[in-house]
Scaffold this motif. Structure first.
Motif, short mmCIF file in Angstrom:
data_model
loop_
_atom_site.label_atom_id
_atom_site.label_comp_id
_atom_site.label_asym_id
_atom_site.label_seq_id
_atom_site.Cartn_x
_atom_site.Cartn_y
_atom_site.Cartn_z
N ALA A 165 0.84 -1.21 0.00
CA ALA A 165 0.00 0.00 0.00
C ALA A 165 0.87 1.25 0.00
CB ALA A 165 -0.92 -0.01 1.22
N ASP A 166 1.97 1.21 0.76
CA ASP A 166 2.87 2.37 0.79
C ASP A 166 3.51 2.60 -0.57
OD1 ASP A 166 2.34 2.79 3.44
OD2 ASP A 166 4.12 1.74 4.18
N LEU A 167 3.84 1.51 -1.26
CA LEU A 167 4.45 1.63 -2.59
C LEU A 167 3.48 2.26 -3.58
CD1 LEU A 167 7.05 0.90 -4.18
CD2 LEU A 167 5.93 -1.24 -4.84
N ILE A 168 2.22 1.86 -3.52
CA ILE A 168 1.21 2.41 -4.41
C ILE A 168 1.02 3.90 -4.17
CG2 ILE A 168 -1.26 2.37 -4.98
CD1 ILE A 168 -1.18 -0.66 -4.41
N SER A 169 1.07 4.31 -2.89
CA SER A 169 0.80 5.71 -2.55
C SER A 169 2.06 6.57 -2.56
CB SER A 169 0.15 5.80 -1.17
OG SER A 169 1.01 5.29 -0.16
N SER A 170 3.24 5.97 -2.77
CA SER A 170 4.48 6.76 -2.74
C SER A 170 4.47 7.78 -3.87
CB SER A 170 5.70 5.84 -2.87
OG SER A 170 5.71 5.16 -4.11
N ASP A 171 4.80 9.03 -3.51
CA ASP A 171 4.78 10.10 -4.51
C ASP A 171 6.10 10.84 -4.60
OD1 ASP A 171 4.70 11.37 -2.11
OD2 ASP A 171 2.79 12.40 -2.43
N ASN A 172 7.16 10.26 -4.00
CA ASN A 172 8.50 10.82 -4.15
C ASN A 172 9.52 9.70 -4.03
OD1 ASN A 172 9.41 10.65 -1.24
ND2 ASN A 172 7.66 12.03 -0.98
N GLU A 173 10.75 10.01 -4.38
CA GLU A 173 11.80 8.98 -4.44
C GLU A 173 12.06 8.35 -3.08
OE1 GLU A 173 16.57 8.60 -5.56
OE2 GLU A 173 15.51 10.48 -5.88
N ALA A 174 12.06 9.17 -2.02
CA ALA A 174 12.39 8.66 -0.69
C ALA A 174 11.33 7.68 -0.19
CB ALA A 174 12.54 9.82 0.29
N ALA A 206 10.61 9.19 13.28
CA ALA A 206 10.48 10.64 13.06
C ALA A 206 10.81 10.99 11.63
CB ALA A 206 11.39 11.39 14.03
N LEU A 207 11.89 10.39 11.10
CA LEU A 207 12.27 10.61 9.70
C LEU A 207 11.28 9.93 8.76
CD1 LEU A 207 14.19 11.45 7.40
CD2 LEU A 207 15.52 9.39 7.89
N GLY A 208 10.93 8.69 9.08
CA GLY A 208 10.02 7.93 8.22
C GLY A 208 8.67 8.59 8.07
N ASN A 209 8.19 9.18 9.13
CA ASN A 209 6.88 9.81 9.10
C ASN A 209 6.87 11.03 8.18
OD1 ASN A 209 4.17 9.86 10.05
ND2 ASN A 209 4.68 11.58 11.35
N VAL A 210 7.94 11.85 8.24
CA VAL A 210 7.96 13.04 7.37
C VAL A 210 8.20 12.66 5.92
CG1 VAL A 210 8.73 14.56 9.23
CG2 VAL A 210 10.43 13.49 7.78
N ILE A 211 8.96 11.57 5.69
CA ILE A 211 9.18 11.13 4.32
C ILE A 211 7.88 10.61 3.71
CG2 ILE A 211 10.27 9.33 2.92
CD1 ILE A 211 12.76 9.65 4.67
N LYS A 212 7.14 9.88 4.50
CA LYS A 212 5.89 9.28 4.01
C LYS A 212 4.81 10.33 3.78
CE LYS A 212 2.60 5.59 5.17
NZ LYS A 212 2.30 4.52 6.15
N GLN A 240 11.62 4.47 -2.07
CA GLN A 240 12.79 3.68 -1.67
C GLN A 240 12.51 2.91 -0.38
OE1 GLN A 240 16.48 5.92 -1.44
NE2 GLN A 240 17.33 4.53 0.09
N ILE A 241 11.87 3.57 0.59
CA ILE A 241 11.56 2.91 1.86
C ILE A 241 10.55 1.79 1.67
CG2 ILE A 241 10.50 3.26 4.13
CD1 ILE A 241 11.68 6.07 4.10
N ALA A 242 9.51 2.06 0.86
CA ALA A 242 8.49 1.04 0.61
C ALA A 242 9.09 -0.18 -0.09
CB ALA A 242 7.35 1.63 -0.23
N MET A 243 9.98 0.05 -1.05
CA MET A 243 10.62 -1.06 -1.75
C MET A 243 11.49 -1.89 -0.81
SD MET A 243 9.74 -1.49 -4.88
CE MET A 243 11.06 -2.61 -5.35
#
Length: 468
Positions: A135-144, A213-219, A147-150
């Motif tokens: 689900a995160d991969l489908i909704s990812s809208d930037n490179e970061a 903290a980082l993951g939340n702002v990236i997502k 990358q995390i979802a993958m």
């Protein structure tokens, strides 16, 4: 319990397009597909190998609905771990609905949100954290975020958790064995090795928890509020950052009455910029509402850009700018504040000398000079924004937690591990430590899905799109 019925859904976005993909999965998927598909070469779908493509027509009796390609995936070699076909048809919404309705009449039922991925999890094709990464991969809208979802989908996070759980489980088994021989007062678990393991688990858990903290702002993107007095160039700055005319620009003070938001990706990180109404004393009711919203947006933002007109700074004899900076810092002490001096292109040589004197009075550490109109200093501002994000973790391919459910389970697991450590250091009995170890194992299992229930699965997969 693994479902035995066959489900169908549109796997491509709804609406008309060049092609559409209809996915069918379940025990009878290929058999039902063969009832409505006529191969150009006369092949029987039931007798074809997995991972093959077949050209033909979807037919309803004597009526031809469309010419299609049918892909076959059998059993454990499919995404869901069960027989699956995917029908690639022309993208007309009428054709899509005709094919889906035909499949429903032949014995399929409509898939629920995320049900294909749920079946993949239930059939052991992926663990729960990997399923959530879909689900995160489908909704990812930037490179970061991509990358995390993958990384999570490939099992990076779950492998780390599973390894810790396995090591803890081995010691838990030895502790349990000691309880069976309690009367003989023997120790099967080496306490020194056990403490070393607990220290390592505690260190890894803290690292993963801190990464949220980082993951939340990236997502979700980093909200950045652009604030300042009227007519200092907030809307011009937003347009310069986005490289488009997003906000209305006018010499009339108070032009921006409401907040304007847009997102910009800087080196793979999403920033959501919020252009707010100018802060000033006003009797205009509408403008007052806009100013009230400005402070609400500052509350929601993670970074604040305080914009100042360079010419206004020169005539600031009462050091009101410095006072305003201190006021914002005191009101929002946890938020990074960048002071941005705009319109430096308007300064002549004499004014520049006065300007530099005023800067020395302000003496603020994070201060950037720009000309939003001529787009000077914009790259410096972007670099400063990036400095607030730990992009090193991304470059080093470290595991970063983005899921609130995982974060909560990690916190609970850490609490139990610290209880076990305290018990070990206090020479508590094995039976008391065993209780806390079991709880830690439970929270580890919650992350990967080794421990689960129908309510948890329902909450997770309800957020998926239909067809995935």
């Amino acid at each position: 319990m693994i479902p035995q019925d066959t489900i169908v859904a549109l796997a491509s976005p709804s609406g008309a397009g060049a092609i559409a993909v209809i996915r069918v999965s379940g025990v009878q998927a290929i058999t039902i597909g063969s009832l409505i598909f006529q191969s150009i070469s006369g092949k029987d779908l039931n007798k074809q190998k997995t991972h093959t493509l077949h050209l033909g027509h979807i037919v309803d009796g004597n009526k031809v609905i469309d010419q299609v390609l049918v892909s076959i995936f059998k059993g454990t070699q499919s995404y869901t771990g069960e027989n699956t076909i995917e029908i690639s048809c022309h993208g007309s919404t009428y054709i899509q609905q005709q094919i889906i309705q035909l499949l429903l009449r032949k014995g399929c039922r409509m898939a629920q949100a995320g049900e294909f991925t749920l079946r993949s999890f239930l059939n052991g094709k992926m663990d729960l954290s990997q399923a959530e990464a879909v689900a995160d991969l489908i909704s990812s809208d930037n490179e970061a975020s991509h990358q995390i979802a993958m990384q999570q989908m490939r099992g990076g996070f779950s492998n780390e958790i599973s390894k810790l759980r396995e090591e803890l489980l081995n010691f838990a088994s030895l502790i349990e064995l000691e309880l069976d021989f309690a009367e003989e007062d023997v120790e099967f678990a080496d306490r020194t090795q056990f403490e070393a393991l607990l220290n390592r688990i505690e260190f890894i858990l803290k690292r993963l928890i801190d990464s949220f903290a980082l993951g939340n702002v990236i997502k979700n993107g980093i909200p950045v509020a652009i604030v300042g007095e009227p007519n200092v160039g907030k809307s011009t700055l937003l347009n310069a950052l986005l490289n488009e005319e997003r906000a209305i620009v006018s010499e009339i003070a108070g032009t921006t009455r409401d907040t304007i938001e847009d997102e910009l990706v800087i080196e793979g990180i999403g920033f959501r910029f919020i252009d707010t109404a100018g802060i000033r004393e006003t009797t205009d009711i509408i403008e007052s509402i806009g100013i009230k919203k400005t402070f609400e947006k500052i509350e929601q933002a993670q970074v604040v850009l305080f914009l100042i007109d360079s010419l206004q700074l020169i005539i600031d004899n009462k050091n009101t700018v410095k006072i305003e900076i201190e006021k914002i810092k005191n009101q929002f002490p946890q938020k990074p504040l960048i002071v941005v001096i705009n319109k430096i292109d308007k300064l002549n040589l004499e004014q520049r000398i006065l300007f530099d004197t005023q800067l020395s009075i302000i003496n603020y550490p994070i201060l950037i000079e720009i000309s939003a109109k001529e787009k000077k200093g914009i790259d410096d501002l972007k670099n400063q924004l990036l400095s607030f994000v730990n992009t090193g973790a991304l470059r080093n391919n470290e595991t970063i937690v983005t899921n609130t459910r995982h974060y909560d389970s990690l916190l609970r697991a850490l609490d139990e591990i610290q209880k076990v450590k305290f018990g070990l250091q206090s020479n508590l009995s094995s039976d008391l430590m065993a209780i806390d170890i079991k709880q830690a194992l439970y929270y580890f299992g919650e992350i990967t899905g080794e421990v689960t229930n129908d309510e948890l699965l329902g909450n997770i997969f309800a957020n998926f799109c239909i067809g995935k």
